[in-house]
Scaffold this active site. Structure first.
Site, short mmCIF file in Angstrom:
data_model
loop_
_atom_site.label_atom_id
_atom_site.label_comp_id
_atom_site.label_asym_id
_atom_site.label_seq_id
_atom_site.Cartn_x
_atom_site.Cartn_y
_atom_site.Cartn_z
CB CYS A 2 -1.27 -0.28 1.33
SG CYS A 2 -1.97 -1.72 1.29
CD1 TRP A 74 -1.42 -5.73 -3.56
CD2 TRP A 74 -1.03 -6.36 -1.53
NE1 TRP A 74 -0.47 -7.08 -3.83
CE2 TRP A 74 -0.51 -7.75 -2.54
CE3 TRP A 74 -1.07 -6.62 0.08
CZ2 TRP A 74 -0.35 -8.95 -1.49
CZ3 TRP A 74 -0.53 -8.37 0.36
CH2 TRP A 74 -0.40 -9.39 -0.81
CG ASN A 100 0.50 2.45 3.72
OD1 ASN A 100 -0.77 2.09 3.32
ND2 ASN A 100 1.34 2.54 2.84
CD GLU A 482 15.33 -13.67 -9.65
OE1 GLU A 482 15.32 -12.56 -9.61
OE2 GLU A 482 15.41 -13.56 -8.48
CE LYS A 486 12.73 -10.04 -11.28
NZ LYS A 486 12.24 -11.41 -10.07
CG HIS A 505 16.00 -38.24 -8.00
ND1 HIS A 505 16.52 -39.01 -7.02
CD2 HIS A 505 17.38 -37.86 -7.55
CE1 HIS A 505 17.44 -39.63 -6.59
NE2 HIS A 505 18.02 -38.35 -7.38
CE LYS A 600 11.05 -2.95 -6.56
NZ LYS A 600 11.48 -3.93 -7.75
#
Length: 605
Positions: A2, A74, A100, A482, A486, A505, A600
């Site tokens: 937020c 949010w 927030n 990573e 993405k 496996h 973010k």
């Protein structure tokens, strides 16, 4: 997550609030709203589900004033909707609140105090504003009512509150605990924001707030009070950042801009931390503290955690120090058995990550030294850690992190160089970190200049797939995790990163005809093994993309990486995976910078 903005004493309050919220779009949100008062008895509340553009469309010319508050939400309590959007209003229409964070005991407060109040939303925030209204109606002044409510909120809660009282329209009432909030000092006016980027068009001078503090902000003065009500004097700090640095420029999306900025970030880090003679500029006190440690604990979340996995290889191989990497949200509630002399390193782009901050609070209580590596000076984790190193990557706006990841790895490498040299370790002394990062910067530039090839691969291999896999060994496995994050973040393709030797496996059962598998191959020691694993999935119908370093490339490999120091290979191998994620998302028609459900800066646990 937020975002909060507020202003008092400026006739352009509406524009300041809307522009500030626009700058906070990158944090992730699902609704937004503003309240503006014109000081003549008229107030205007406008809220809308969706983007800031949707909110702007509802703001007519009559919505104007000199004091106001704004918010991007949010969702945590209640679905995204107009009724759940902030600001929330007391039942008597007097108080307006944005918030927030999360109120842990909101349901108990509702049941105990508000049984006779008809609530308009499903949020925890509305409970707070209704309580303030209730206590003010019992002949309390606004500040006293605000303080009383803060005293009722339990210790598990996090909050950044910004309150307006219609009867005192030039004042902003502020309180903070665990969630970030700044005061901005203007010329004849003052502002409040959860992120300095929201107000850089108005001021570059900000005052940080500490947990438990309560503030009254007026156009010409700011009163900060500690939890006991004592006045606190604190000088502003200056942020020397060009507001244009946080804009897209000619780029269609921030993510692409930030991918392209990575070569420059590498060069900036060299300039900031390496002298012309190749020696590293790291504070001696930090190096001394590191030298006393018998084990390093890297704590992080998401992309920063993946950067920590690469950091572990650097610290152990070049500085000969045992290193563990922990997910912050797990460490906070299930800490491992620590060594006798631990040293903690926190990796965080924003410096406000709630899970990491919770661990840092524990570390401080235990009395252990810590280092925060962050992109944001004066952020909470920067202030509260023993030491700080800055990434100097410039604003990162896209939700999916790119340049902060590579900056974290590069700065870890710089730190390892200085630390290993301080310990007189030959591997570190022989490691030419400036030269190697220069090679990395050049290699990155070579890769970002080949966008067209990667765009075509994205179209050919990922146009319709529902799932995909990245595989690798060693640092390539760290990079695979990573790269998978993405792709799933921005394209919603279910993607997993695996150690290539683990496929047989269990995971190989998921391979179907046409399943995309990306094999990362940069290490000569394991190249043949990863290729063998790739053949196993090819035999079961997978469509394999090989990303390999030039020294281990084979005929038919689609993406060839420039040669760099093997321990730094993730800095170049990540670039084509970032571009793949970008183009797959773009080709599917998604908002690359603001993927669904994500934020973010994750400022709640």
């Amino acid at each position: 997550m937020c975002g909060i903005v507020g202003v008092t004493g400026n006739e352009n309050a509406t524009d300041i609030l809307l522009d500030g919220l626009q700058q906070l779009e990158y944090r992730g949100y699902d609704s937004a709203g503003i309240y503006v008062n014109d000081q003549q008895g008229d107030g205007f509340l406008v809220k809308e589900k969706g983007r800031i553009a949707d909110l702007r469309a509802l703001v007519g010319p009559e919505v104007k004033g000199s004091t106001g508050i704004g918010h991007t939400r949010w969702a945590t309590h209640g679905v995204p909707s107009v009724k759940n959007a902030h600001p929330h209003v007391s039942v008597d229409g007097r108080f307006f609140l944005v918030h927030n964070g999360v109120i842990g005991n909101f349901s108990q407060l509702r049941d105990e105090y508000l049984g006779d109040v008809e609530l308009k939303s499903d949020t925890d925030t509305e409970i707070i504003v209704q309580l303030i209204g209730k206590f003010a109606a019992e002949e309390m002044d606004t500040l006293a009512a605000f303080r009383k409510v803060l005293g009722l909120v339990d210790e598990s809660s996090s909050y950044a509150f910004l309150l307006m009282d219609k009867e005192q329209p030039s004042k902003l009432f502020v309180a903070k605990n665990k969630s970030p909030l700044l005061l901005g000092v203007g010329d004849g006016f003052n502002v409040v924001c959860s992120d300095a980027t929201a107000m850089l068009e108005q001021t570059h001078d900000f005052i940080e707030l500490m947990d438990g503090e309560v503030v009254v902000v007026e156009p010409d003065k700011i009163l900060i009070m500690d939890p006991a009500g004592n006045a606190v004097e604190r000088e502003p700090f200056h942020i020397d950042m060009d507001p244009q640095a946080a804009k897209k420029g000619a780029y269609p999306y921030y993510m692409l801009k930030e991918i392209d900025e990575q070569p420059g970030v590498m060069r900036t880090l060299i300039q900031e931390y390496v002298n012309e003679d190749g020696s590293v500029k790291i504070d001696q006190e930090l190096l001394d503290a590191l030298s006393k440690a018998d084990r390093l604990y890297i704590v992080a979340a998401g992309t920063s955690y993946h950067a920590g996995l690469v950091g572990k290889e650097l610290f152990e191989k070049l500085a000969h120090i045992p290193t563990e990497v922990h997910v912050a949200s797990e460490f906070a509630y299930n800490p491992p058995l620590l060594s006798e002399k631990p040293f903690f390193i926190f990796l965080t782009q924003s410096g406000e990550t709630a899970d990491s901050r919770q661990v840092l609070t524990q570390v401080n209580e235990w009395g252990y030294p810590s280092l925060t590596i962050t992109n944001v000076a004066n952020s909470t984790l920067s202030r509260e850690a023993t030491y700080t190193l800055l990434l100097h990557a410039g604003p990162e706006i896209a939700v999916a992190s790119t340049k902060a990841y590579t900056a974290q790895i590069a700065l870890e490498a710089i730190l390892v160089k200085a630390y290993g040299e301080a310990k007189n370790i030959k591997a570190a002394k022989d490691f030419d970190v400036a030269g190697e990062l220069t090679k990395v910067a050049n290699g990155m530039q070579e890769l970002v200049d080949e966008k067209g090839d990667i765009e075509k691969i994205a179209q050919d291999m990922f146009a319709t797939t529902r799932n995909a896999f990245y595989i690798g060994r060693g640092v390539d496995y760290a990079l695979a995790q990573e790269a998978a994050l993405k792709l799933k973040e921005v394209s919603y393709v279910q993607t997993e990163g695996f150690a290539s030797g683990e496929l047989k496996h269990g995971t190989i059962a998921l391979i179907e005809e046409g399943t995309p598998v990306v094999a990362i191959i940069t290490d000569p020691k394991t190249a043949a093994h990863t290729r063998s694993n790739a053949q196993e999935v090819i035999a079961r119908g997978a469509n394999v993309l090989f990303i390999s370093s030039r020294d281990v490339a084979a005929e038919g490999d689609q993406i060839i990486l420039p040669e760099v120091e093997p321990l730094l290979s993730p800095l170049v191998s990540v670039v084509p995976t970032q571009l793949l994620a970008y183009y797959v998302s773009l080709q599917r028609g998604y908002d690359v910078d603001k993927p669904r459900n994500l934020a973010k800066s994750v400022t709640v646990e």
